[in-house]
Scaffold this active site. Structure first.
Site, PDB file in Angstrom:
ATOM      1  N   ASP A 314       0.852  -1.175   0.000  1.00  0.00           N
ATOM      2  CA  ASP A 314       0.000   0.000   0.000  1.00  0.00           C
ATOM      3  C   ASP A 314       0.899   1.241   0.000  1.00  0.00           C
ATOM      4  O   ASP A 314       2.064   1.169   0.398  1.00  0.00           O
ATOM      5  CB  ASP A 314      -0.891  -0.027   1.247  1.00  0.00           C
ATOM      6  CG  ASP A 314      -1.745   1.214   1.368  1.00  0.00           C
ATOM      7  OD1 ASP A 314      -2.416   1.562   0.387  1.00  0.00           O
ATOM      8  OD2 ASP A 314      -1.722   1.839   2.441  1.00  0.00           O
ATOM      9  N   ASP A 500      -1.721  -0.647   6.031  1.00  0.00           N
ATOM     10  CA  ASP A 500      -1.919  -0.119   7.384  1.00  0.00           C
ATOM     11  C   ASP A 500      -3.345   0.307   7.677  1.00  0.00           C
ATOM     12  O   ASP A 500      -3.680   0.579   8.828  1.00  0.00           O
ATOM     13  CB  ASP A 500      -0.990   1.085   7.624  1.00  0.00           C
ATOM     14  CG  ASP A 500      -1.449   2.316   6.868  1.00  0.00           C
ATOM     15  OD1 ASP A 500      -1.423   3.405   7.433  1.00  0.00           O
ATOM     16  OD2 ASP A 500      -1.846   2.182   5.693  1.00  0.00           O
TER      17      ASP A 500
END
Length: 604
Positions: A314, A500
């Site tokens: 990500d 996250d």
């Protein structure tokens, strides 16, 4: 379990010091044996009952019961072997249970994106109802600070939506009449009226929860080596022992001699070195990782991490800091310091992330007494007077005569006294170690690094270029990220995903290995992940891979060494060249060497 191991060990030592014989000795050793091994025996019995008994529990049961039978048959009264073998095995199981830890909690229960209610208007008052009761075409009202409960189209109001829980995108999205509102977003400013276009069960927020649950159920898990090994090893040694007890005496006679050898063969066949050293190696590797701020949730995940060839990452909060900063000032007609000062004063009353970055760049507490006639233009910016001079700070819609900026950063336009004065660029900065982390992963043999992000194509390309990433995918919703990882998994290589946010939870759960940035990551991401990086440092991704690979190398060393000695001892016993004590001594010696080798994993 620890109490049982200590009690059984102490009981065995005590019984060797007390001069007892006959039935009392057998009964007391039997009690100690049952204390330490009752669960293994029960599992073996259940396995036999269910006709699925060729596992390590069956092997341990038949080997230790065989040791008791051997002691009774020979009249030696030496029952230490049976208890000692079970003690070694249960010690290994204890190491394994510590390494794996408690089962993870249900991921969906920890996700906080599910809205608790929806607002509808009845008789001039706002009433809260269950979102599942809202039908398609109903009008709902979403006030500032509330989550949007259902997908729909805005028919009244303007606001900015915090979409980070869904897309991971750090920039709030401006919306007005005609725009689509996605469930799970947080309304930051104005009151919105939305006509629903989907039922709650089909809404975006429900789909995310469903993705997490389904991904968890399809999670790829590597099996414990000892269980795989036992499927072949257990029936093989049992068949060999049976053949040793029956076939030779058919031709050579001496049934008692060959029965003794068969029972000894069974006792020595117990793979103590493997049972103890394998989980201990993983436990040591997990402990080493823990000291480096890398939480690995089980030995199976450490093993799988060692085989990773593809890493998907990500962007926001993983490779970048997820925090806005002033990165540059362009087209300025007044000094840069003055431009920042005016922008910070104009935004001094705002809690918007962009406003906070301007205040941070200014570095001082703005004097709000200088600011007057403040007016917020929804979705555009702030108009005010500073020291009596008109100042406008916002996007290009607010300042019509400004030149257009088309780069990857967020542009804040500033106008002073009606004249365009400059553009302040706001960027989510790349973490200091991100590029080095990618280089280290490639050095360790990771053949493919891919960035997946909900941000725009321009921002994604800019970050990918800065990090030296050749492959990236932009403008992805959670389902798109999951689909991208599914494509990678179809190539039959181990895939790790690093993220996250709550939006990353489905992908973290689906990947072979999910790695969460722990200190700043969401609870859902941390619970869905198999590995958590507590320091949020991208370098720890490569460090975790290195620890896992060295740990797995130690495990393989122990397997090869233990099996070589084990099969050598079994051959010697079968030929009558080794008795039980010699075999056990060799086996325990191998176990000690294997354990010492396993402990090396603590010092990687």
């Amino acid at each position: 379990m620890l109490a049982r191991i200590i009690t059984a060990a102490a009981g065995t030592l005590l019984l060797n010091l007390i001069p007892l014989g006959g039935i009392p000795r057998l009964a007391l050793f039997g009690a100690v044996y049952l204390l330490i091994g009752y669960d293994i025996l029960w599992s073996a019995i259940l396995g036999i009952w269910n006709r699925q008994f060729l596992d390590e529990n069956f092997l341990m049961a038949i080997a230790t019961v065989g040791a008791f039978a051997l002691a009774i048959y020979s009249g030696s009264g030496d029952y230490n072997e049976a208890v000692a073998v079970m003690l070694f095995y249960q010690t290994g199981e204890l190491f394994q249970s510590i390494a794996v830890g408690k089962s993870r909690k249900n991921i969906a229960d920890l996700m906080d994106i599910r809205p608790d209610y929806a607002n509808i208007e009845q008789d001039g008052t706002i009433v809260q109802v269950d979102p599942s009761e809202i039908e398609i075409g109903s009008t709902i009202i979403v006030q500032p600070g509330e989550k949007i409960p259902l997908d729909g189209k805005i028919i009244d109001g303007r606001s900015t939506l915090d979409t980070s829980a869904l897309t991971g995108e750090s920039i709030p999205r401006s919306v007005s009449v005609g725009d689509t509102a996605i469930s799970g977003c947080i309304n930051r400013e104005g009151v919105l009226k939305i006509v629903t276009e989907r039922e709650f069960g089909e809404s975006t927020v429900s789909k995310i929860l469903e993705l997490v649950e389904n991904a968890s159920s399809r999670k790829s898990k590597s099996e414990k080596f000892i269980s795989k090994f036992a499927r072949v090893y257990t029936p093989a040694v049992c068949a060999a022992a049976l053949a040793l007890a029956i076939l030779p005496p058919l031709f050579l006679g001496e049934w008692s001699l060959w029965l003794y050898r068969a029972l000894t063969f069974l006792v020595i066949s117990c793979p103590c070195a493997l049972v103890v050293s394998i989980p201990l190696s993983f436990f040591a590797g997990i402990g080493c990782a823990g000291r480096e701020g890398i939480l690995v949730k089980g030995s199976n995940y450490l093993e799988a991490l060692a085989e990773v060839k593809t890493v998907a990452l990500d962007k926001t909060g993983t490779l970048t800091r997820g925090v806005f900063e002033v990165s540059d000032i362009i087209e300025n007609t007044i000094p840069k310091e003055k431009l920042i000062e005016l922008a910070a004063h104009a935004e001094s009353a705002s809690s918007h992330p962009i406003a906070q970055s301007l205040l941070s760049a200014y570095g001082k507490n703005p004097d709000r007494s200088r600011v007057s006639n403040v007016r917020e233009e929804a979705g555009m910016g702030i108009v005010c007077e500073i020291d009596g001079v008109p100042v406008s700070v916002g996007n290009r819609k607010l300042i019509k005569n400004a030149p257009e900026y088309s780069g990857a950063s967020t542009a804040v336009y500033v106008s002073v006294d009606g004249n365009f004065s400059g553009i302040i660029l706001i960027s989510d900065t790349v973490k200091e170690n991100s590029r080095k982390a990618i280089e280290n992963m490639r050095t360790l043999g990771v053949t493919r690094c891919v960035m997946l992000t909900g941000d725009s194509e321009e921002i994604a390309r800019s970050v990918a270029d800065e990090l030296g990433l050749a492959e990236y995918r932009a403008s992805l919703l959670p389902a798109d990220k999951l689909e991208a990882v599914e494509d990678m998994l179809s190539e039959r290589e181990k895939v790790a995903f690093v993220g996250d946010g709550i939006n990353d939870a489905p992908v973290l759960a689906r990947a072979d290995i999910g790695i969460a940035m722990g200190a700043m990551g969401s609870d859902a991401a941390i619970e869905a992940a198999d590995v958590v990086l507590m320091k949020d440092d991208p370098l720890d991704i490569a460090k975790a891979i290195k620890i896992s690979r060295k740990t797995l190398a130690i495990v393989k060393q122990n397997i090869i060494f233990s099996l070589a000695v084990k099969f050598g001892c079994l051959a010697l016993v079968a030929m009558g060249l080794a008795d039980m004590w010699l075999g056990i001594f060799a086996d325990v010696g191998v176990m000690v060497i294997a354990v010492l080798n396993a402990i090396r994993a603590m010092k990687i």
